[in-house]
Design a protein around this motif. Sequence first.
Motif, mmCIF file in Angstrom:
data_model
loop_
_atom_site.group_PDB
_atom_site.id
_atom_site.type_symbol
_atom_site.label_atom_id
_atom_site.label_comp_id
_atom_site.label_asym_id
_atom_site.label_seq_id
_atom_site.Cartn_x
_atom_site.Cartn_y
_atom_site.Cartn_z
ATOM 1 N N LYS A 1 42.550 43.909 31.437
ATOM 2 C CA LYS A 1 42.668 42.843 30.438
ATOM 3 C C LYS A 1 41.804 41.639 30.811
ATOM 4 O O LYS A 1 41.281 40.952 29.956
ATOM 5 C CB LYS A 1 44.135 42.420 30.292
ATOM 6 C CG LYS A 1 45.032 43.503 29.696
ATOM 7 C CD LYS A 1 46.454 43.010 29.572
ATOM 8 C CE LYS A 1 47.356 44.080 28.957
ATOM 9 N NZ LYS A 1 48.754 43.635 28.859
ATOM 10 N N SER A 2 41.691 41.406 32.112
ATOM 11 C CA SER A 2 40.918 40.250 32.588
ATOM 12 C C SER A 2 40.136 40.654 33.824
ATOM 13 O O SER A 2 40.723 41.194 34.774
ATOM 14 C CB SER A 2 41.849 39.075 32.908
ATOM 15 O OG SER A 2 41.154 38.065 33.613
ATOM 16 N N VAL A 3 38.836 40.391 33.787
ATOM 17 C CA VAL A 3 38.004 40.772 34.931
ATOM 18 C C VAL A 3 38.361 39.956 36.169
ATOM 19 O O VAL A 3 38.295 40.458 37.302
ATOM 20 C CB VAL A 3 36.504 40.625 34.574
ATOM 21 C CG1 VAL A 3 36.145 39.178 34.300
ATOM 22 C CG2 VAL A 3 35.619 41.163 35.692
ATOM 23 N N THR A 4 38.771 38.722 35.985
ATOM 24 C CA THR A 4 39.125 37.897 37.147
ATOM 25 C C THR A 4 40.429 38.374 37.788
ATOM 26 O O THR A 4 40.582 38.315 39.014
ATOM 27 C CB THR A 4 39.256 36.421 36.744
ATOM 28 O OG1 THR A 4 40.170 36.308 35.655
ATOM 29 C CG2 THR A 4 37.907 35.854 36.339
ATOM 30 N N ASN A 5 41.361 38.882 36.952
ATOM 31 C CA ASN A 5 42.627 39.389 37.486
ATOM 32 C C ASN A 5 42.465 40.748 38.158
ATOM 33 O O ASN A 5 43.354 41.194 38.891
ATOM 34 C CB ASN A 5 43.678 39.485 36.375
ATOM 35 C CG ASN A 5 44.130 38.108 35.911
ATOM 36 O OD1 ASN A 5 44.053 37.135 36.654
ATOM 37 N ND2 ASN A 5 44.587 38.024 34.669
#
Length: 445
Positions: A261-265
């Motif tokens: 869902k999120s590349v940073t996560n």
Amino acid sequence: MSLSIRDEEEYYYKTISVDDSTDLEGEVSSFVQDLEVHSESLNCQITNDGEYVTSFEIDGFDDLKLPLSLIEDKRKVTLELKCEKKSDRVLRIINPCAFVNYLAEKELSLQLKFWLNQLSDKYDSVLIEGKDIDLTSYKEHSTAEFIERHKKDTIVSLIGVKMNVCFFDFLLVLFDKFEILSAHLLEMRTILCLCLISRSCNLSLQTFEFDGDNQIILTNIERDFIINKGAAVYLVFKWAYNDERLSARIGIINQVISQSKSVTNFFKISVINVLDSVYQIYIKEDFEQYIEVQNRVSDATLNLCNQINGAVSASRATIKQSIFVIFSYFFSIVVFTAVDKGKMENVFTLELTVLSSVFLVAGFLNVWISNNEKNKSVRIYKHQLDEIKIRNDVFLSEKEISDFFYSKSLTESISVAESKSYLYVSFFLLTILMELLWTFHLVKN
């Protein structure tokens, strides 16, 4: 009093904006005393209300007394104290915080070039807060070889740069007691790791592209990402670059990111377990294809080896047949012309000598044509070997490629095929026959 510090590679600056509370003598004396050991020269520039007054070399506060005495209102005076650092192979970091700020003003690519290329090229040690840190003990880790072999030349700003993440590990150990410098080196290591695991990157825009249209844009996210996610990014990098199948591993990283869902996560310590699981599935699915490729390459190289041997054998058989026919011809002449008619001189008549010479020339041509055809065939087979190697180097390791394409049997076959000894011996025999034929003809007649 307003005070600013700037620490560069070659110069150190201390700028003092004077007011009533300024201990000017103390500041200048401290500057001279602290930097004397680092300096090639010490200079001072005086400006008054933004206008240049004078500049000169200084050895102490006494050098400033006369220029300052000529200025009535000293509240608008600014002193720029400048230290030109010694030009030896020692990087002198006088103020770590100011030095890091100086580097941070540069583009990311220039910061990486400084640490990865210029530091080791220009300096043998770093002098910081009285501690001389040796840089010459660095030894490359095995990951450096994988990076060198598989690094992406699409990072235009880093072409020619040794992108060795392990060099940052080396520096982090050396500077572990210098908090500000360590934090900066961790940031540089994280950025380099992102360069090496992303599909593409633009360091000028601080952008890193991943599969699924996912991006990390450092200018759009909080700086906490570098601090909090740096260790996870480093772990993901090490997971990707721990063996020769790194192309597949980088593909898996991007595949998992594309489903996130999120590349940073995505970047967290526990993601390694996910990557390991996906990699095991990949290995199982890929194993049958790997075995098929291995068998296909083995059969192809063995077949080409046999074809090379066949071409050599066919060429040699043709040459041997030509030599045999020529010797049979001369034997027939001696038996039926000389022995049958009782006159050896009949063998060396002009007509028979010319006819025999034509026959020998035909033999020369036959041998040369046969050898040429063999060389053409072998050249085509070698091209086919190169094409097979290029098509399958993604699936096979370097050792497997070496075992298949540089095996003893194949190497020996190519060596025999390229040897010209058989051709030279054949030409030698035919030349001897030609010389004997005309020698006997001239002697008898």
